[in-house]
Design a protein around this motif. Structure first.
Motif, mmCIF file in Angstrom:
data_model
loop_
_atom_site.group_PDB
_atom_site.id
_atom_site.type_symbol
_atom_site.label_atom_id
_atom_site.label_comp_id
_atom_site.label_asym_id
_atom_site.label_seq_id
_atom_site.Cartn_x
_atom_site.Cartn_y
_atom_site.Cartn_z
ATOM 1 N N ALA A 58 -23.566 -46.021 -35.033
ATOM 2 C CA ALA A 58 -22.428 -46.296 -34.140
ATOM 3 C C ALA A 58 -22.929 -46.887 -32.824
ATOM 4 N N PRO A 59 -22.121 -47.759 -32.214
ATOM 5 C CA PRO A 59 -22.538 -48.336 -30.924
ATOM 6 C C PRO A 59 -22.574 -47.251 -29.841
ATOM 7 N N PRO A 60 -23.424 -47.451 -28.840
ATOM 8 C CA PRO A 60 -23.498 -46.463 -27.763
ATOM 9 C C PRO A 60 -22.195 -46.427 -26.952
ATOM 10 N N VAL A 61 -21.996 -45.309 -26.269
ATOM 11 C CA VAL A 61 -20.810 -45.128 -25.425
ATOM 12 C C VAL A 61 -21.272 -44.754 -24.016
ATOM 13 N N ALA A 62 -20.421 -44.980 -23.060
ATOM 14 C CA ALA A 62 -20.730 -44.636 -21.668
ATOM 15 C C ALA A 62 -20.694 -43.125 -21.482
ATOM 16 N N ASP A 63 -21.673 -42.610 -20.753
ATOM 17 C CA ASP A 63 -21.754 -41.181 -20.449
ATOM 18 C C ASP A 63 -21.216 -40.949 -19.034
ATOM 19 N N TYR A 64 -19.911 -40.736 -18.959
ATOM 20 C CA TYR A 64 -19.267 -40.544 -17.659
ATOM 21 C C TYR A 64 -19.553 -39.173 -17.053
ATOM 22 N N GLN A 65 -20.192 -38.291 -17.804
ATOM 23 C CA GLN A 65 -20.535 -36.967 -17.285
ATOM 24 C C GLN A 65 -21.949 -36.921 -16.707
ATOM 25 N N ASP A 66 -22.682 -38.017 -16.784
ATOM 26 C CA ASP A 66 -24.037 -38.086 -16.265
ATOM 27 C C ASP A 66 -24.037 -37.757 -14.769
ATOM 28 N N ASP A 67 -24.896 -36.833 -14.363
ATOM 29 C CA ASP A 67 -24.925 -36.378 -12.967
ATOM 30 C C ASP A 67 -25.236 -37.513 -11.995
ATOM 31 N N ARG A 68 -26.181 -38.364 -12.343
ATOM 32 C CA ARG A 68 -26.541 -39.480 -11.457
ATOM 33 C C ARG A 68 -25.364 -40.447 -11.301
ATOM 34 N N PHE A 69 -24.699 -40.753 -12.410
ATOM 35 C CA PHE A 69 -23.537 -41.641 -12.362
ATOM 36 C C PHE A 69 -22.434 -41.038 -11.498
ATOM 37 N N ARG A 70 -22.198 -39.761 -11.653
ATOM 38 C CA ARG A 70 -21.148 -39.097 -10.870
ATOM 39 C C ARG A 70 -21.476 -39.113 -9.380
ATOM 40 N N ALA A 71 -22.744 -38.927 -9.030
ATOM 41 C CA ALA A 71 -23.165 -38.986 -7.621
ATOM 42 C C ALA A 71 -23.005 -40.408 -7.078
ATOM 43 N N GLN A 72 -23.374 -41.397 -7.872
ATOM 44 C CA GLN A 72 -23.221 -42.789 -7.447
ATOM 45 C C GLN A 72 -21.740 -43.140 -7.268
ATOM 46 N N THR A 73 -20.890 -42.604 -8.118
ATOM 47 C CA THR A 73 -19.451 -42.862 -8.027
ATOM 48 C C THR A 73 -18.879 -42.244 -6.751
ATOM 49 N N ARG A 74 -19.302 -41.023 -6.427
ATOM 50 C CA ARG A 74 -18.851 -40.394 -5.176
ATOM 51 C C ARG A 74 -19.300 -41.219 -3.973
ATOM 52 N N GLU A 75 -20.541 -41.703 -3.999
ATOM 53 C CA GLU A 75 -21.078 -42.525 -2.915
ATOM 54 C C GLU A 75 -20.283 -43.825 -2.787
ATOM 55 N N TRP A 76 -19.987 -44.464 -3.915
ATOM 56 C CA TRP A 76 -19.220 -45.715 -3.914
ATOM 57 C C TRP A 76 -17.832 -45.485 -3.332
ATOM 58 N N ASN A 77 -17.170 -44.430 -3.793
ATOM 59 C CA ASN A 77 -15.825 -44.130 -3.284
ATOM 60 C C ASN A 77 -15.833 -43.880 -1.783
ATOM 61 N N ALA A 78 -16.802 -43.104 -1.303
ATOM 62 C CA ALA A 78 -16.876 -42.796 0.127
ATOM 63 C C ALA A 78 -17.157 -44.055 0.951
ATOM 64 N N SER A 79 -18.024 -44.918 0.457
ATOM 65 C CA SER A 79 -18.355 -46.145 1.184
ATOM 66 C C SER A 79 -17.171 -47.099 1.234
ATOM 67 N N VAL A 80 -16.483 -47.255 0.128
ATOM 68 C CA VAL A 80 -15.313 -48.129 0.089
ATOM 69 C C VAL A 80 -14.231 -47.584 1.018
ATOM 70 N N GLN A 81 -14.010 -46.279 0.971
ATOM 71 C CA GLN A 81 -13.009 -45.665 1.851
ATOM 72 C C GLN A 81 -13.361 -45.902 3.311
ATOM 73 N N ALA A 82 -14.624 -45.718 3.681
ATOM 74 C CA ALA A 82 -15.048 -45.917 5.066
ATOM 75 C C ALA A 82 -14.896 -47.381 5.485
ATOM 76 N N ALA A 83 -15.221 -48.300 4.601
ATOM 77 C CA ALA A 83 -15.071 -49.729 4.917
ATOM 78 C C ALA A 83 -13.600 -50.084 5.104
ATOM 79 N N ARG A 84 -12.718 -49.520 4.276
ATOM 80 C CA ARG A 84 -11.287 -49.765 4.425
ATOM 81 C C ARG A 84 -10.812 -49.292 5.799
ATOM 82 N N VAL A 85 -11.279 -48.120 6.217
ATOM 83 C CA VAL A 85 -10.914 -47.588 7.533
ATOM 84 C C VAL A 85 -11.453 -48.497 8.629
ATOM 85 N N ALA A 86 -12.694 -48.949 8.485
ATOM 86 C CA ALA A 86 -13.311 -49.799 9.510
ATOM 87 C C ALA A 86 -12.517 -51.084 9.722
#
Length: 150
Positions: A58-86
């Motif tokens: 079977a083809p591989p699937v994305a691991d959305y539960q990966d701890d590193r990915f989840r940390a990167q997603t939180r960082e991305w969300n926080a940065s985008v939110q801060a830029a929107r405010v700026a």
């Protein structure tokens, strides 16, 4: 019929919020500003893994539960939110100099990254959330949707 020149002359909606005893007036962001802000930050990608529910071919699937990915997603969300405010609050000064120049997209993206970092290093979570909510509220201000007529 909508005359865009008339719409542009009105100016966008604003919302005022108090943070640290100072009033911040934030404006609604345009669709283009929102897009450029999102593009200024690298969107995280989940690692690919073998699907545990399927066979080895079977083809591989994305691991959305990966701890590193989840940390990167939180960082991305926080940065985008801060830029929107700026951008919405027209943040200036410090290492940023003047405000964001959306006419210069590459330098604008560099400014967005610097502004996001500066705001995140200065404001508390609660302050950032209050300002982000004000930006969202400004974007919704004055917009009404009417149900279709009979």
């Amino acid at each position: 019929m909508i005359d865009l020149s008339e719409l542009a002359s009105v100016g966008g909606p604003t919302v005022t919020v108090t943070v640290r005893g100072r009033e911040w007036t934030v404006r609604a962001l345009t669709d283009l500003e929102t897009q450029v802000i999102a593009e200024a930050f690298t969107t995280p990608r989940a690692p690919m893994i073998k699907d545990p529910t399927k066979g080895s071919l079977a083809p591989p699937v994305a691991d959305y539960q990966d701890d590193r990915f989840r940390a990167q997603t939180r960082e991305w969300n926080a940065s985008v939110q801060a830029a929107r405010v700026a951008v919405a609050a027209d943040v200036r000064g410090g290492v940023l100099g003047g405000g964001w120049n959306r006419g210069d997209v590459q330098n604008g993206k560099d400014w967005l990254r610097a502004a996001a970092a500066q705001l995140r290093a200065t404001l508390t979570d609660a302050e950032m959330e209050a300002l982000a909510k004000a930006v969202d509220d400004a974007g919704k201000a004055g917009v009404t949707a009417e149900p279709p007529g009979d």
